[in-house]
Design an enzyme around this catalytic site. Structure first.
Site, PDB file in Angstrom:
ATOM      1  N   GLU A   1       7.311   9.845  -2.233  1.00  0.00           N
ATOM      2  CA  GLU A   1       7.845   9.256  -3.460  1.00  0.00           C
ATOM      3  C   GLU A   1       6.805   9.315  -4.572  1.00  0.00           C
ATOM      4  O   GLU A   1       5.639   9.018  -4.338  1.00  0.00           O
ATOM      5  CB  GLU A   1       8.261   7.799  -3.194  1.00  0.00           C
ATOM      6  CG  GLU A   1       8.910   7.134  -4.365  1.00  0.00           C
ATOM      7  CD  GLU A   1      10.058   7.970  -4.946  1.00  0.00           C
ATOM      8  OE1 GLU A   1      11.036   8.227  -4.228  1.00  0.00           O
ATOM      9  OE2 GLU A   1       9.969   8.368  -6.124  1.00  0.00           O
TER      10      GLU A   1
ATOM     11  N   PHE B   1      -2.934  10.478 -18.937  1.00  0.00           N
ATOM     12  CA  PHE B   1      -4.031  10.019 -18.078  1.00  0.00           C
ATOM     13  C   PHE B   1      -5.405  10.306 -18.686  1.00  0.00           C
ATOM     14  O   PHE B   1      -6.370  10.544 -17.986  1.00  0.00           O
ATOM     15  CB  PHE B   1      -3.903  10.595 -16.656  1.00  0.00           C
ATOM     16  CG  PHE B   1      -2.947   9.772 -15.840  1.00  0.00           C
ATOM     17  CD1 PHE B   1      -1.587   9.815 -16.110  1.00  0.00           C
ATOM     18  CD2 PHE B   1      -3.405   8.919 -14.860  1.00  0.00           C
ATOM     19  CE1 PHE B   1      -0.699   9.028 -15.408  1.00  0.00           C
ATOM     20  CE2 PHE B   1      -2.524   8.121 -14.150  1.00  0.00           C
ATOM     21  CZ  PHE B   1      -1.164   8.182 -14.432  1.00  0.00           C
TER      22      PHE B   1
ATOM     23  N   ALA C   1      -9.048   5.976 -21.696  1.00  0.00           N
ATOM     24  CA  ALA C   1     -10.197   5.297 -21.087  1.00  0.00           C
ATOM     25  C   ALA C   1      -9.928   3.799 -21.015  1.00  0.00           C
ATOM     26  O   ALA C   1      -9.151   3.254 -21.798  1.00  0.00           O
ATOM     27  CB  ALA C   1     -11.447   5.573 -21.906  1.00  0.00           C
TER      28      ALA C   1
ATOM     29  N   CYS D   1      -1.368   2.031  -5.220  1.00  0.00           N
ATOM     30  CA  CYS D   1      -1.376   3.438  -4.790  1.00  0.00           C
ATOM     31  C   CYS D   1      -2.701   4.154  -5.011  1.00  0.00           C
ATOM     32  O   CYS D   1      -3.302   4.637  -4.053  1.00  0.00           O
ATOM     33  CB  CYS D   1      -0.255   4.189  -5.488  1.00  0.00           C
ATOM     34  SG  CYS D   1       1.368   3.691  -4.894  1.00  0.00           S
TER      35      CYS D   1
ATOM     36  N   LYS E   1      -0.911  -2.996 -14.309  1.00  0.00           N
ATOM     37  CA  LYS E   1      -0.514  -2.251 -15.510  1.00  0.00           C
ATOM     38  C   LYS E   1       0.683  -2.979 -16.116  1.00  0.00           C
ATOM     39  O   LYS E   1       1.251  -3.876 -15.473  1.00  0.00           O
ATOM     40  CB  LYS E   1      -0.197  -0.796 -15.184  1.00  0.00           C
ATOM     41  CG  LYS E   1       1.028  -0.577 -14.330  1.00  0.00           C
ATOM     42  CD  LYS E   1       1.265   0.915 -14.206  1.00  0.00           C
ATOM     43  CE  LYS E   1       2.559   1.212 -13.517  1.00  0.00           C
ATOM     44  NZ  LYS E   1       2.838   2.620 -13.427  1.00  0.00           N
TER      45      LYS E   1
HETATM   46  N1  LIG Z   1       4.598   1.073  -5.255  1.00  0.00           N
HETATM   47  C1  LIG Z   1       4.553   2.311  -5.752  1.00  0.00           C
HETATM   48  O1  LIG Z   1       4.461   2.513  -6.966  1.00  0.00           O
HETATM   49  C2  LIG Z   1       4.633   3.497  -4.832  1.00  0.00           C
HETATM   50  C3  LIG Z   1       4.901   4.768  -5.374  1.00  0.00           C
HETATM   51  C4  LIG Z   1       4.979   5.848  -4.503  1.00  0.00           C
HETATM   52  C5  LIG Z   1       4.771   5.682  -3.146  1.00  0.00           C
HETATM   53  N2  LIG Z   1       4.496   4.428  -2.653  1.00  0.00           N
HETATM   54  C6  LIG Z   1       4.322   4.282  -1.205  1.00  0.00           C
HETATM   55  O2  LIG Z   1       5.532   3.742  -0.686  1.00  0.00           O
HETATM   56  C7  LIG Z   1       5.256   2.847   0.407  1.00  0.00           C
HETATM   57  C8  LIG Z   1       5.841   1.485   0.118  1.00  0.00           C
HETATM   58  O3  LIG Z   1       5.196   0.945  -1.013  1.00  0.00           O
HETATM   59  P1  LIG Z   1       5.758  -0.357  -1.758  1.00  0.00           P
HETATM   60  O4  LIG Z   1       4.902  -0.550  -2.962  1.00  0.00           O
HETATM   61  O5  LIG Z   1       7.219  -0.226  -1.912  1.00  0.00           O
HETATM   62  O6  LIG Z   1       5.430  -1.471  -0.663  1.00  0.00           O
HETATM   63  P2  LIG Z   1       5.964  -2.982  -0.607  1.00  0.00           P
HETATM   64  O7  LIG Z   1       4.895  -3.749   0.055  1.00  0.00           O
HETATM   65  O8  LIG Z   1       6.450  -3.392  -1.960  1.00  0.00           O
HETATM   66  O9  LIG Z   1       7.243  -2.885   0.347  1.00  0.00           O
HETATM   67  C9  LIG Z   1       7.177  -2.641   1.719  1.00  0.00           C
HETATM   68  C10 LIG Z   1       8.331  -3.387   2.374  1.00  0.00           C
HETATM   69  O10 LIG Z   1       8.397  -2.989   3.751  1.00  0.00           O
HETATM   70  C11 LIG Z   1       8.738  -4.125   4.521  1.00  0.00           C
HETATM   71  N3  LIG Z   1       8.382  -3.859   5.917  1.00  0.00           N
HETATM   72  C12 LIG Z   1       7.162  -3.859   6.501  1.00  0.00           C
HETATM   73  N4  LIG Z   1       7.265  -3.533   7.798  1.00  0.00           N
HETATM   74  C13 LIG Z   1       8.572  -3.321   8.033  1.00  0.00           C
HETATM   75  C14 LIG Z   1       9.324  -2.958   9.196  1.00  0.00           C
HETATM   76  N5  LIG Z   1       8.716  -2.734  10.361  1.00  0.00           N
HETATM   77  N6  LIG Z   1      10.651  -2.846   9.090  1.00  0.00           N
HETATM   78  C15 LIG Z   1      11.276  -3.069   7.921  1.00  0.00           C
HETATM   79  N7  LIG Z   1      10.629  -3.413   6.786  1.00  0.00           N
HETATM   80  C16 LIG Z   1       9.301  -3.536   6.854  1.00  0.00           C
HETATM   81  C17 LIG Z   1       7.961  -5.247   3.861  1.00  0.00           C
HETATM   82  O11 LIG Z   1       8.463  -6.509   4.214  1.00  0.00           O
HETATM   83  C18 LIG Z   1       8.146  -4.898   2.387  1.00  0.00           C
HETATM   84  O12 LIG Z   1       9.306  -5.505   1.855  1.00  0.00           O
HETATM   85  C19 LIG Z   1       3.735   2.858   0.554  1.00  0.00           C
HETATM   86  O13 LIG Z   1       3.376   3.822   1.516  1.00  0.00           O
HETATM   87  C20 LIG Z   1       3.248   3.293  -0.810  1.00  0.00           C
HETATM   88  O14 LIG Z   1       1.988   3.919  -0.759  1.00  0.00           O
HETATM   89  C21 LIG Z   1       4.439   3.342  -3.469  1.00  0.00           C
END
Ligand SMILES: NC(=O)c1ccc[n+]([C@@H]2O[C@H](COP(=O)([O-])OP(=O)(O)OC[C@H]3O[C@@H](n4cnc5c(N)ncnc54)[C@H](O)[C@@H]3O)[C@@H](O)[C@H]2O)c1
Length: 435
Positions: free
Chosen positions: A150, A248, A251, A259, A319
């Protein structure tokens, strides 16, 4: 439309999972959203959105009939063959990605020839191969696997999901990869269909490159501070070169969020685990750490020792347009200032609830003007648009001191100075008279 669109499951309803679910619901898919956090699922069922993300509340409400919330992964398995995984992959103490949530999902899958896991979570290169081995060793070899990293950005996540720069699908050429490609077809985005490892690496390399760009311009800013050049002008001149581009190149006091810090460290660590020393990323990380502390040096330069000085922080989220406090620069800054004995008042338009859990010992104000009252110095930490509209005459009248440190080079120096305040940006020395 929904009749022709296949139902999907999304496991993990955080920033990525909930936006993904609402986005696919918008294009007509029924989505079974699963989370282990029963409180979160309860709130979602009640129509409450647990995170602050522009447009998400409206998108969820508009597609409420197609969104199904549950804590039981069996509900997703019963209704959908594609199960998107969007659980957290935070850093461990070693800097590697913590894949425990990912593997708890993997291990909860039954043997099946009709299902696929579609990995949205950011995972190290090789994770897909490891999961496939795990499936094979546990009699679940028929369970397919697709990497679909993502790229959405918090603050504009809904728009990013519905109009992506690109969709990357890494797969073994089986039905599941094609099904994911078909799912994304209505978004009409450039598609990169590739192998699983390359898809995993694309995500890590993208974030590492963006972080490198930020640390690069921050180092240029630091040199500007020493030489009298203005980094905003320098970045403007650089960014017009299409090989460089303007994005990006702002500064400031460093990158944060859930992330960049973790993904850069995870890539560095992952390379190290293979025996390759990724030198450049060491510098990117170190520059970023030091950058957060430069504000403290700027405060000391003007105020001397900070003991009992009153400092106002404007903005706390990592941010603008999000309530996400993960790895926010404000955490490091407030801890450093408190350690130096300063009194801190803070204001953020939406992140206060999250910030209260993470920043003890500071006073939360109800507005920017209330935060700056009696302050010796003001630091702009997060560039929320409302701070660009501040009445600096009123700010000057409310403060005890005169110093404004613009940690994001966001304010208009002329307006700040025009109110009789002292403006300090990052890499923006006071204008010198041309004679
Ligand atoms: N936040 C961003 O901007 C972004 C952008 C791109 C990619 N990512 C990636 O996406 C992933 C998720 O990031 P996020 O920011 O959405 O995280 P988050 O912490 O907001 O959400 C994760 C969710 O997963 C749930 N969870 C944990 N273990 C679980 C399980 N076993 N079964 C079901 N649900 C479970 C948690 O309760 C939580 O609601 C990460 O790997 C992150 O690096 C994040």
């Amino acid at each position: 439309m929904s009749a022709e669109r296949e139902p999907i499951g999304v496991i993990g309803t955080g920033y990525v999972g909930l936006v993904t679910a609402a986005g696919f619901a918008e294009v007509g898919n029924d989505v079974w959203c699963i989370d282990i956090d029963a409180d979160k699922i309860g709130r979602l069922e009640a129509g409450e959105i647990p995170i602050w993300e522009p447009g998400l509340k409206e998108l969820v409400a508009a597609n409420r009939e197609r969104l199904h919330f549950s804590t039981d992964i069996g509900d997703a398995l019963a209704h959908a063959r594609l199960l998107f995984v969007a659980v957290g992959t935070p850093p461990t103490y070693s800097g590697d990605a913590d894949l425990s949530a990912v593997y708890s999902v993997v291990d909860a899958m039954p043997a099946s020839d009709d299902h696929a896991l579609v990995m949205k979570s950011t995972v190290p290169c090789g994770t897909g191969a490891h999961i496939q081995r795990r499936f094979a060793e546990t009699g679940k070899a028929g369970f397919c696997y697709v990497s679909c990293p993502e790229f959405l950005k918090e603050g504009s996540a809904v728009a990013d999901f519905l109009d992506p720069d690109r969709v990357v699908v890494g797969d073994d050429g089986d039905w599941a990869g094609q099904a994911v490609v078909d799912l994304y077809a209505p978004l009409d985005a450039p598609l990169v269909r590739t192998d699983i490892r390359s898809a995993e690496m694309t995500k890590l390399a993208s974030n590492a490159f963006l972080a490198t760009k930020i640390s690069f311009i921050n180092e240029i800013a630091n040199v500007c501070d020493e030489t009298g050049a203005d980094v905003v002008e320098v970045a403007r001149g650089m960014g017009l070169d299409p090989r460089i581009g303007p994005k990006f190149l702002q500064a400031g006091i460093g990158f944060g969020g859930s992330c960049f810090p973790k993904d850069v460290t995870a890539l560095k660590q992952m390379a190290g685990n293979t025996g390759y020393h990724f030198q450049l990323l060491n510098a990117v990380i170190e520059v970023n750490e030091l950058q957060k502390r430069r504000v403290v040096q700027k405060l000391q330069k003007h105020l001397g020792p900070l003991t009992q000085k009153k400092i106002a922080l404007l903005g706390l989220a990592f941010k603008p347009n999000t309530d996400d406090m993960r790895e926010a620069s404000s955490l490091v800054l407030s801890a450093r200032l408190l350690a130096d004995g300063a009194a801190i008042s803070v204001y953020d338009p939406v992140a206060e609830e999250e910030a209260r859990k993470l920043i003890p010992g500071v006073t939360f104000a109800e507005s920017a003007l209330a935060a700056v009252a009696g302050a010796d110095a003001v630091v702009l930490v997060t560039e929320w648009s409302e701070f660009g509209e501040l009445d600096f005459a009123a700010v000057a009248g409310a403060m005890d001191g005169r110093l404004v440190v613009d940690g994001r080079n966001f304010l208009d120096p002329v307006a700040v100075r025009g109110a009789g305040l002292l403006y300090e940006g990052i890499g923006r020395p006071s204008p010198r008279r041309v004679s």
